[in-house]
Design a protein around this motif. Structure first.
Motif, PDB file in Angstrom:
ATOM      1  N   ALA A   1       0.739  -1.150   0.005  1.00  9.69           N
ATOM      2  CA  ALA A   1       0.008   0.001  -0.043  1.00  9.69           C
ATOM      3  C   ALA A   1       0.725   1.349   0.054  1.00  9.69           C
ATOM      4  O   ALA A   1       0.586   2.130  -0.670  1.00  9.69           O
ATOM      5  N   GLY A   2       1.856   1.201   0.588  1.00 10.16           N
ATOM      6  CA  GLY A   2       2.734   2.722   0.940  1.00 10.16           C
ATOM      7  C   GLY A   2       3.613   2.506  -0.356  1.00 10.16           C
ATOM      8  O   GLY A   2       4.166   1.704  -0.907  1.00 10.16           O
ATOM      9  N   SER A   3       3.580   3.939  -0.809  1.00 11.50           N
ATOM     10  CA  SER A   3       4.556   4.340  -1.970  1.00 11.50           C
ATOM     11  C   SER A   3       5.325   5.569  -1.725  1.00 11.50           C
ATOM     12  O   SER A   3       5.894   6.166  -2.487  1.00 11.50           O
ATOM     13  N   ASP A   4       5.482   5.746  -0.388  1.00 14.51           N
ATOM     14  CA  ASP A   4       6.248   6.982   0.164  1.00 14.51           C
ATOM     15  C   ASP A   4       7.643   6.825  -0.207  1.00 14.51           C
ATOM     16  O   ASP A   4       8.420   7.806  -0.521  1.00 14.51           O
ATOM     17  N   GLY A   5       8.292   5.899  -0.502  1.00 14.00           N
ATOM     18  CA  GLY A   5       9.751   5.410  -0.667  1.00 14.00           C
ATOM     19  C   GLY A   5       9.887   5.887  -2.225  1.00 14.00           C
ATOM     20  O   GLY A   5      11.104   5.859  -2.815  1.00 14.00           O
ATOM     21  N   TYR A   6       8.845   6.198  -2.966  1.00 11.83           N
ATOM     22  CA  TYR A   6       9.116   6.452  -4.351  1.00 11.83           C
ATOM     23  C   TYR A   6       8.743   7.953  -4.721  1.00 11.83           C
ATOM     24  O   TYR A   6       8.817   8.174  -5.913  1.00 11.83           O
ATOM     25  N   THR A   7       8.560   8.623  -3.563  1.00 12.61           N
ATOM     26  CA  THR A   7       8.313  10.164  -3.959  1.00 12.61           C
ATOM     27  C   THR A   7       9.436  10.818  -4.631  1.00 12.61           C
ATOM     28  O   THR A   7       9.178  11.633  -5.505  1.00 12.61           O
ATOM     29  N   ASP A   8      10.798  10.366  -4.486  1.00 16.86           N
ATOM     30  CA  ASP A   8      11.890  11.007  -5.105  1.00 16.86           C
ATOM     31  C   ASP A   8      12.071  10.474  -6.568  1.00 16.86           C
ATOM     32  O   ASP A   8      12.665  11.370  -7.258  1.00 16.86           O
ATOM     33  N   VAL A   9      11.328   9.663  -7.258  1.00 18.37           N
ATOM     34  CA  VAL A   9      11.552   9.114  -8.226  1.00 18.37           C
ATOM     35  C   VAL A   9      10.290   9.164  -9.328  1.00 18.37           C
ATOM     36  O   VAL A   9      10.253   8.577 -10.337  1.00 18.37           O
ATOM     37  N   VAL A  10       9.556   9.840  -8.808  1.00 15.78           N
ATOM     38  CA  VAL A  10       8.060  10.215  -9.765  1.00 15.78           C
ATOM     39  C   VAL A  10       8.471  11.014 -10.954  1.00 15.78           C
ATOM     40  O   VAL A  10       9.413  11.695 -10.968  1.00 15.78           O
TER      41      VAL A  10
ATOM     42  N   PHE B   1      -5.848  -5.199   0.820  1.00 15.42           N
ATOM     43  CA  PHE B   1      -5.619  -6.365   1.884  1.00 15.42           C
ATOM     44  C   PHE B   1      -6.840  -5.806   2.983  1.00 15.42           C
ATOM     45  O   PHE B   1      -6.419  -6.560   4.132  1.00 15.42           O
ATOM     46  N   GLY B   2      -7.418  -5.115   2.833  1.00 15.14           N
ATOM     47  CA  GLY B   2      -8.429  -4.408   3.806  1.00 15.14           C
ATOM     48  C   GLY B   2      -9.163  -5.659   4.373  1.00 15.14           C
ATOM     49  O   GLY B   2      -9.398  -5.801   5.858  1.00 15.14           O
ATOM     50  N   ALA B   3     -10.028  -6.592   3.719  1.00 21.54           N
ATOM     51  CA  ALA B   3     -10.931  -7.512   4.207  1.00 21.54           C
ATOM     52  C   ALA B   3     -10.092  -8.290   4.755  1.00 21.54           C
ATOM     53  O   ALA B   3     -10.627  -8.957   6.044  1.00 21.54           O
ATOM     54  N   SER B   4      -8.844  -8.908   4.231  1.00 18.66           N
ATOM     55  CA  SER B   4      -7.996  -9.948   4.943  1.00 18.66           C
ATOM     56  C   SER B   4      -7.801  -9.342   6.318  1.00 18.66           C
ATOM     57  O   SER B   4      -7.836 -10.228   7.223  1.00 18.66           O
ATOM     58  N   ILE B   5      -7.214  -8.200   6.397  1.00 18.63           N
ATOM     59  CA  ILE B   5      -6.752  -7.609   7.639  1.00 18.63           C
ATOM     60  C   ILE B   5      -7.959  -7.781   8.731  1.00 18.63           C
ATOM     61  O   ILE B   5      -7.741  -8.095   9.962  1.00 18.63           O
TER      62      ILE B   5
END
Length: 107
Positions: A46-55, A68-72
């Motif tokens: 879900a997280g894409s924060d690590g990709y902000t520098d390469v947008v 994964f909401g339902a599974s969690i």
């Protein structure tokens, strides 16, 4: 259709992905700047924060937010019921071949 290469359990190398148009998975962000044919990146988390520098406007980065909401939710409900019904204690007792009732059943 293009070639499919799996990197599961392997190190991702620049020469393996530099000609790719589509990447799916946990590709290290610093490698994306070398992919000049890239059109689409699908992250598996879900997280894409690590990709902000390469947008880049040359490609789209999508994440798996909501996947994964339902599974969690089911997992949390299962653990809540397990702890409410003392399953950890019953599991230990079962391993020790001791079948003791901890409390009376409730309605």
């Amino acid at each position: 259709m293009g070639e499919y290469v799996s990197f599961v359990g392997k190190e991702v190398l620049l020469e393996d992905i530099c000609d790719a148009e589509i990447l799916i998975g946990n590709i290290p962000p610093h490698l994306l700047k070398h992919c000049f044919n890239l059109k689409y990146v699908q992250l598996v988390f879900a997280g894409s924060d690590g990709y902000t520098d390469v947008v880049s406007e040359n490609y789209v980065i999508c994440n798996a937010s909501g996947t994964f909401g339902a599974s969690i939710a089911e997992h949390l409900l299962m653990y809540t019921l397990m702890f409410f019904r003392n399953m950890p204690t019953y599991t230990i007792d079962q391993q020790n071949h001791a079948y003791n009732r901890i409390h009376k059943n409730r309605l």
